[in-house]
Write an enzyme that holds these catalytic residues in place. Sequence first.
Site, PDB file in Angstrom:
ATOM      1  N   LEU A 181     -16.394   7.576   6.262  1.00  0.00           N
ATOM      2  CA  LEU A 181     -17.869   7.565   6.088  1.00  0.00           C
ATOM      3  C   LEU A 181     -18.719   7.493   7.157  1.00  0.00           C
ATOM      4  O   LEU A 181     -18.376   7.022   8.336  1.00  0.00           O
ATOM      5  CB  LEU A 181     -18.311   6.531   4.782  1.00  0.00           C
ATOM      6  N   ALA A 224      -8.036  10.053   5.462  1.00  0.00           N
ATOM      7  CA  ALA A 224      -9.389  10.110   4.975  1.00  0.00           C
ATOM      8  C   ALA A 224     -10.221  10.103   5.616  1.00  0.00           C
ATOM      9  O   ALA A 224     -10.468   9.466   6.898  1.00  0.00           O
ATOM     10  CB  ALA A 224      -9.479   8.839   3.995  1.00  0.00           C
ATOM     11  N   ASP A 233     -10.297   1.926  -1.140  1.00  0.00           N
ATOM     12  CA  ASP A 233      -9.383   1.302  -1.167  1.00  0.00           C
ATOM     13  C   ASP A 233      -8.232   1.442  -2.288  1.00  0.00           C
ATOM     14  O   ASP A 233      -8.414   0.539  -3.314  1.00  0.00           O
ATOM     15  CB  ASP A 233      -9.488   0.037  -0.869  1.00  0.00           C
ATOM     16  N   ASP A 259      -6.175  -3.740  -7.958  1.00  0.00           N
ATOM     17  CA  ASP A 259      -6.935  -4.452  -6.649  1.00  0.00           C
ATOM     18  C   ASP A 259      -8.141  -4.252  -6.298  1.00  0.00           C
ATOM     19  O   ASP A 259      -8.462  -4.126  -5.459  1.00  0.00           O
ATOM     20  CB  ASP A 259      -5.968  -3.998  -5.881  1.00  0.00           C
ATOM     21  N   GLU A 274       0.971  -1.147   0.173  1.00  0.00           N
ATOM     22  CA  GLU A 274      -0.022  -0.009   0.059  1.00  0.00           C
ATOM     23  C   GLU A 274       0.811   1.289   0.123  1.00  0.00           C
ATOM     24  O   GLU A 274       1.916   1.139   0.575  1.00  0.00           O
ATOM     25  CB  GLU A 274      -0.726  -0.013   1.468  1.00  0.00           C
ATOM     26  N   GLU A 296     -18.518  -0.683  -2.987  1.00  0.00           N
ATOM     27  CA  GLU A 296     -19.454  -0.613  -2.024  1.00  0.00           C
ATOM     28  C   GLU A 296     -20.684   0.555  -2.717  1.00  0.00           C
ATOM     29  O   GLU A 296     -20.236   1.422  -3.376  1.00  0.00           O
ATOM     30  CB  GLU A 296     -18.913   0.131  -0.706  1.00  0.00           C
TER      31      GLU A 296
END
Length: 548
Positions: free
Chosen positions: A358, A355, A444, A424, A272, A429
């Site tokens: 949500l 970030a 992601d 990836d 990552e 969602e």
Amino acid sequence: MMLRMRCRSRTICLSLAFITISLHLLLALVSLPIHHQSCDPPLPPRTHILRDLAHTNYTTVGIRGLAEPPTDTTQRYSSKKDANKDAKGHMQTHSGVGLSVKEGKYASVDMPVNVGRYGTNRAESVESGLTKLEALFDHPLYNMPAPPIPEEDWLLKVQPKAKASEKSSQMWVSASQADYVDGQWNSSSNSHPPWLRFHLGISRWQLYPHRDPNMELLTKQLATHRVVSAEVWGDATEAGDVISQLWTSPVQTHEERDEETNYNFYYFSDFERHNAEIAAFHLDRVLGYRRIPPVVGRLVDVVKEIKDVTTDRKLARTFFTSPVGNVCFYGQCSYYCSTEHAVCGRPRDLEASLAVMLPDLSLAVRRTWRSPWRRSYSRSKLAKWESEPDYCSTVTKTQPFNKGTRLVDFIDLVILDFLMSNMDRHHYETFEKFGNSTFLVHLDNGRAFGRHSKDEPSILAPLEQCCRIRRSTWLRLRLLSLSQYRLSDVMRASLSHDPLHSVAPLLSEPHLAALDRRLKTVLETVSRCQKRQSEDGGDGGVLYDDIA
């Protein structure tokens, strides 16, 4: 007598003249050094706050002193109960509202803004790009008129105030609420913190509006707010999957900025990257999607902001000092959790991406969907879409791709992934409240921007096989291919707003050049689709017309 009076008057006049001349000389001497001081050029509009943050030590600056958020009559208001949770000392479990962090391992913030292989030319490119970015966001394609959003198309709704009789009927109060005082949230958005106004602005079609007046305050809060807790993320798969709370914030590891992923690595073995999360947010915004939550970079003190605040014993036991004196940790997780894959500061400063999380799942349920073009995640086995030439027709006959806009929504995501070379994308969602008629949340993106010298055409398989794209997306892509709005230029300018730009450019020049090259490939793919349908006698159904 008269002669004596004249002499006295002459003496007074001469004295006054001498005093006046002396004062003028004194003023000239004082103003001389001021006149020769160098003046800083004015900063471009709407960038001054983040430019100031770029020279700030983020590990010590608190949230105090932030400007009062501007009034935004378009925002929505959530329940008083939910809002009160985060007014109580900014402490919350990782199921609550918060910030996600992805870690890096770069040097201290003392480096000048434009140091590096690109030097002054890069600075000039940024200034030129800022003009292009402003022109792009002023273009009609980014400012298309839209009808008022109906009540049912907002994600969160305001709960009516509780009556006095209802409050008095509560004979027992939860121990977790006993020591707290209800926050005074009201119908004025001025009383709401930036993260709450972001949540109230989520609608059926986007996470935030174009030119959101709340965005500047929100990103400033991400870069400066105090970290109050840290723990391992529930489904951690890497050493850096840690929660560093400002409400809550996951952290993940990354590679160096200028490194390219080893060609012998499979996509599922890649690491990552914190700068990939930041760049993905800016690219998503430049494309006009607005489907990635805001992401900002900052420097994190590994000791003060992770080790000293964690209550997770498993995490605390994994901190150590490397042979060269850097503070590191590796956590406990499914993969890559060992001293060989540790996350290290220099010696304690660690780059991270934060970030905005949500809304909590108890307030806004999200549904996770498996991507039809998901890779096999095997070294030898192929996925169905790689072996079946007519795979798209099978997908479009099954839910949720058999109706609504799900296919073109997914194609938007595919284009984003191809531009940043993200292989990836196994799941995506949506907000369950909106059913099939809503946007896809682009989460992601940490494995993006791994290679700049090689494009991965298989990412575009859904577009190549289905030959379907939104007209608005297609027009914006064509716009970004023009020299006056070149994608690499506006991305360079947009990323210059991030605080970590002062350490080093978030994307190297080869990665920016790759964006232009890949954009050309996307447009050529759409052209081939149109030509193919024309030869087959089709009615030009490549473009899904979403522009009235």
